[in-house]
Design a protein around this motif. Sequence first.
Motif, PDB file in Angstrom:
ATOM      1  N   LYS A 110      10.328  13.865  -5.759  1.00 47.92           N
ATOM      2  CA  LYS A 110      11.419  13.955  -4.777  1.00 47.92           C
ATOM      3  C   LYS A 110      11.019  14.660  -3.478  1.00 47.92           C
ATOM      4  O   LYS A 110      11.868  15.143  -2.726  1.00 47.92           O
ATOM      5  CB  LYS A 110      12.628  14.678  -5.405  1.00 47.92           C
ATOM      6  N   GLU A 111       9.739  14.782  -3.229  1.00 50.44           N
ATOM      7  CA  GLU A 111       9.198  15.381  -1.999  1.00 50.44           C
ATOM      8  C   GLU A 111       9.692  16.811  -1.766  1.00 50.44           C
ATOM      9  O   GLU A 111      10.314  17.120  -0.756  1.00 50.44           O
ATOM     10  CB  GLU A 111       9.509  14.495  -0.769  1.00 50.44           C
ATOM     11  N   SER A 112       9.417  17.661  -2.745  1.00 50.75           N
ATOM     12  CA  SER A 112       9.759  19.064  -2.497  1.00 50.75           C
ATOM     13  C   SER A 112       8.532  19.853  -2.074  1.00 50.75           C
ATOM     14  O   SER A 112       8.622  21.046  -1.811  1.00 50.75           O
ATOM     15  CB  SER A 112      10.424  19.700  -3.725  1.00 50.75           C
TER      16      SER A 112
ATOM     17  N   SER B  92       0.816  -1.215   0.000  1.00 49.33           N
ATOM     18  CA  SER B  92       0.000   0.000   0.000  1.00 49.33           C
ATOM     19  C   SER B  92       0.850   1.267   0.000  1.00 49.33           C
ATOM     20  O   SER B  92       0.364   2.346  -0.281  1.00 49.33           O
ATOM     21  CB  SER B  92      -0.932   0.025   1.215  1.00 49.33           C
ATOM     22  N   ASP B  93       2.144   1.134   0.354  1.00 54.74           N
ATOM     23  CA  ASP B  93       2.935   2.354   0.507  1.00 54.74           C
ATOM     24  C   ASP B  93       4.350   2.219  -0.050  1.00 54.74           C
ATOM     25  O   ASP B  93       4.691   2.784  -1.083  1.00 54.74           O
ATOM     26  CB  ASP B  93       2.957   2.744   1.995  1.00 54.74           C
ATOM     27  N   SER B  94       5.205   1.428   0.634  1.00 65.43           N
ATOM     28  CA  SER B  94       6.641   1.556   0.366  1.00 65.43           C
ATOM     29  C   SER B  94       7.101   1.053  -1.001  1.00 65.43           C
ATOM     30  O   SER B  94       8.143   1.490  -1.490  1.00 65.43           O
ATOM     31  CB  SER B  94       7.454   0.876   1.475  1.00 65.43           C
TER      32      SER B  94
ATOM     33  N   ILE C 197      -3.817   6.553  -5.675  1.00 61.73           N
ATOM     34  CA  ILE C 197      -3.705   7.791  -4.899  1.00 61.73           C
ATOM     35  C   ILE C 197      -2.228   8.093  -4.644  1.00 61.73           C
ATOM     36  O   ILE C 197      -1.743   9.198  -4.880  1.00 61.73           O
ATOM     37  CB  ILE C 197      -4.470   7.671  -3.551  1.00 61.73           C
ATOM     38  N   LYS C 198      -1.495   7.069  -4.194  1.00 62.31           N
ATOM     39  CA  LYS C 198      -0.076   7.302  -3.888  1.00 62.31           C
ATOM     40  C   LYS C 198       0.679   7.688  -5.168  1.00 62.31           C
ATOM     41  O   LYS C 198       1.486   8.629  -5.168  1.00 62.31           O
ATOM     42  CB  LYS C 198       0.539   6.045  -3.247  1.00 62.31           C
ATOM     43  N   ALA C 199       0.400   6.966  -6.258  1.00 62.11           N
ATOM     44  CA  ALA C 199       1.112   7.222  -7.519  1.00 62.11           C
ATOM     45  C   ALA C 199       0.846   8.648  -7.998  1.00 62.11           C
ATOM     46  O   ALA C 199       1.763   9.340  -8.458  1.00 62.11           O
ATOM     47  CB  ALA C 199       0.677   6.217  -8.577  1.00 62.11           C
TER      48      ALA C 199
ATOM     49  N   GLY D   7       9.572   4.866  -5.093  1.00 57.97           N
ATOM     50  CA  GLY D   7      11.025   4.923  -5.282  1.00 57.97           C
ATOM     51  C   GLY D   7      11.868   5.329  -4.093  1.00 57.97           C
ATOM     52  O   GLY D   7      13.058   5.614  -4.246  1.00 57.97           O
ATOM     53  N   LYS D   8      11.281   5.376  -2.882  1.00 57.55           N
ATOM     54  CA  LYS D   8      12.142   5.663  -1.727  1.00 57.55           C
ATOM     55  C   LYS D   8      12.833   4.372  -1.309  1.00 57.55           C
ATOM     56  O   LYS D   8      12.168   3.356  -1.071  1.00 57.55           O
ATOM     57  CB  LYS D   8      11.315   6.209  -0.562  1.00 57.55           C
ATOM     58  N   THR D   9      14.173   4.413  -1.244  1.00 56.28           N
ATOM     59  CA  THR D   9      14.919   3.235  -0.802  1.00 56.28           C
ATOM     60  C   THR D   9      15.888   3.681   0.289  1.00 56.28           C
ATOM     61  O   THR D   9      16.226   4.868   0.364  1.00 56.28           O
ATOM     62  CB  THR D   9      15.738   2.608  -1.956  1.00 56.28           C
TER      63      THR D   9
ATOM     64  N   LEU E 228       4.228  18.718  -2.350  1.00 56.78           N
ATOM     65  CA  LEU E 228       2.997  17.932  -2.171  1.00 56.78           C
ATOM     66  C   LEU E 228       3.226  16.569  -1.512  1.00 56.78           C
ATOM     67  O   LEU E 228       2.432  16.127  -0.667  1.00 56.78           O
ATOM     68  CB  LEU E 228       2.312  17.733  -3.533  1.00 56.78           C
ATOM     69  N   ARG E 229       4.309  15.864  -1.889  1.00 56.86           N
ATOM     70  CA  ARG E 229       4.486  14.493  -1.410  1.00 56.86           C
ATOM     71  C   ARG E 229       4.464  14.409   0.115  1.00 56.86           C
ATOM     72  O   ARG E 229       4.131  13.365   0.677  1.00 56.86           O
ATOM     73  CB  ARG E 229       5.785  13.895  -1.980  1.00 56.86           C
ATOM     74  N   ALA E 230       4.818  15.518   0.763  1.00 56.44           N
ATOM     75  CA  ALA E 230       4.848  15.510   2.232  1.00 56.44           C
ATOM     76  C   ALA E 230       3.460  15.272   2.840  1.00 56.44           C
ATOM     77  O   ALA E 230       3.366  14.917   4.017  1.00 56.44           O
ATOM     78  CB  ALA E 230       5.447  16.816   2.741  1.00 56.44           C
ATOM     79  N   ILE E 231       2.380  15.416   2.045  1.00 55.71           N
ATOM     80  CA  ILE E 231       1.047  15.122   2.618  1.00 55.71           C
ATOM     81  C   ILE E 231       0.930  13.644   2.974  1.00 55.71           C
ATOM     82  O   ILE E 231       0.095  13.266   3.781  1.00 55.71           O
ATOM     83  CB  ILE E 231      -0.133  15.552   1.715  1.00 55.71           C
ATOM     84  N   LEU E 232       1.807  12.818   2.374  1.00 53.97           N
ATOM     85  CA  LEU E 232       1.800  11.385   2.715  1.00 53.97           C
ATOM     86  C   LEU E 232       2.251  11.166   4.152  1.00 53.97           C
ATOM     87  O   LEU E 232       2.149  10.067   4.683  1.00 53.97           O
ATOM     88  CB  LEU E 232       2.703  10.606   1.749  1.00 53.97           C
ATOM     89  N   ASN E 233       2.786  12.217   4.764  1.00 55.50           N
ATOM     90  CA  ASN E 233       3.223  12.101   6.169  1.00 55.50           C
ATOM     91  C   ASN E 233       2.088  12.384   7.147  1.00 55.50           C
ATOM     92  O   ASN E 233       2.334  12.485   8.355  1.00 55.50           O
ATOM     93  CB  ASN E 233       4.396  13.053   6.449  1.00 55.50           C
TER      94      ASN E 233
HETATM   95  N1  GLY Z   1       5.796   6.811   2.599  1.00 52.73           N
HETATM   96  C1  GLY Z   1       5.790   8.148   2.220  1.00 52.73           C
HETATM   97  C2  GLY Z   1       6.363   8.378   0.864  1.00 52.73           C
HETATM   98  O1  GLY Z   1       6.573   7.451   0.116  1.00 52.73           O
HETATM   99  O2  GLY Z   1       6.641   9.504   0.524  1.00 52.73           O
END
Ligand code: GLY
Length: 359
Positions: free
Chosen positions: A235-237, A135-137, A225-227, A141-143, A239-244
């Motif tokens: 690269k989380e500059s 569902s998330d990781s 939704i995540k995609a 592409g976060k490794t 919007l992506r931070a809303i996933l937090n």
């Molecule tokens: N788990 C949060 C993200 O992938 O940015």
Amino acid sequence: MEALHVNLGENSYDIKFAANFEELAASMMEIGAPKKLLIVTDTNVEKLYAEEVESLLCYAGYDAKVYAFQAGEENKNMDTVLGICGACISHKLDRKSMIVALGGGVVGDMAGFAAAIYMRGIRFVQVPTTLLSQSDSSVGGKTGIDFAGSKNILGAFHQPKLVYINVDTLKTLPPEQFVSGMGEVIKHGIIRNPDFFAFLRDNAENVKSLDTDTLIYMAKINCGIKANVVEKDEKESGLRAILNFGHTIGHAVESAYSFEKTHGACVGLGMIGASYIAFKRGLITEAQLKEIEEVLELYGFECRVKLPDNETVWNFMQKDKKKLKGKLKFVLPVAIGEVMQTTKVTKDEVFAAFEYIGL
Ligand code: GLY
């Protein structure tokens, strides 16, 4: 076969949804996978699925070998990554070879990180087997690895070439790990999609009984939704931070409990805390706050826990690596399906949230 395309220019890939591994080899062929593959897994998942995945890939003509490291978050470190790189060398992987990450988030994060650094980067495929990773990781592409007491502090953005989700693997998942994964799924509904949140509320029995069609539908909407968020901000500059959402308090609670509670359980508490702050600010109604709690409860979340004293949890929050210019970042709901980001939440508001989720 159900599929979803993640549009990231030259880093684009498909997410495939299935109830078995039967179409994995064909999916690998579609992306032009080379002959040589290293299947990276851990000692838990090895016993369950490694042989099946290895033999079906070998049957399809691949030269696939399994490398399993000792399971556990405590092994999410550089030594294990170097072990994976050593296996790449032993199995004579070259620049065109691929790693197949078979397992949960720890496997995906480390196999992905090894793929990011081996020969300055080779391709990899995610085959997630837990709800948290499905569902998330596995998407986005976060490794990386944990280091010096900080989770995921070393790593790289390295997108997979394919994500193959077999929802049938959820049948072997311990119940508390299923609940943990549901934390991220429910989070995606709250931050982005009210219809999906309503679906989760109305279909809890089918989800919990692991009905295949329901799980595939849930996985597809959830990953969509995540995609979509990742496509807009890889690269989380911003919007992506809303996933937090739920993670600012959640991570601190996780640390305060010395990681004895699952990640999702703590994120669930963090989402209630953040929603309470939003309610007190008049951003959401009491009915919306209660609805969020009710859906979490439906899936077996503890909505009230005995917390250590407020200062202890607050101190853990100050170590949050996602601080912006020294200030804690909060994601607050403004409706079911919409959130805002702020660095202006006060200590008093946070302590009131602790009181709310505390027993
Ligand atoms: N788990 C949060 C993200 O992938 O940015």
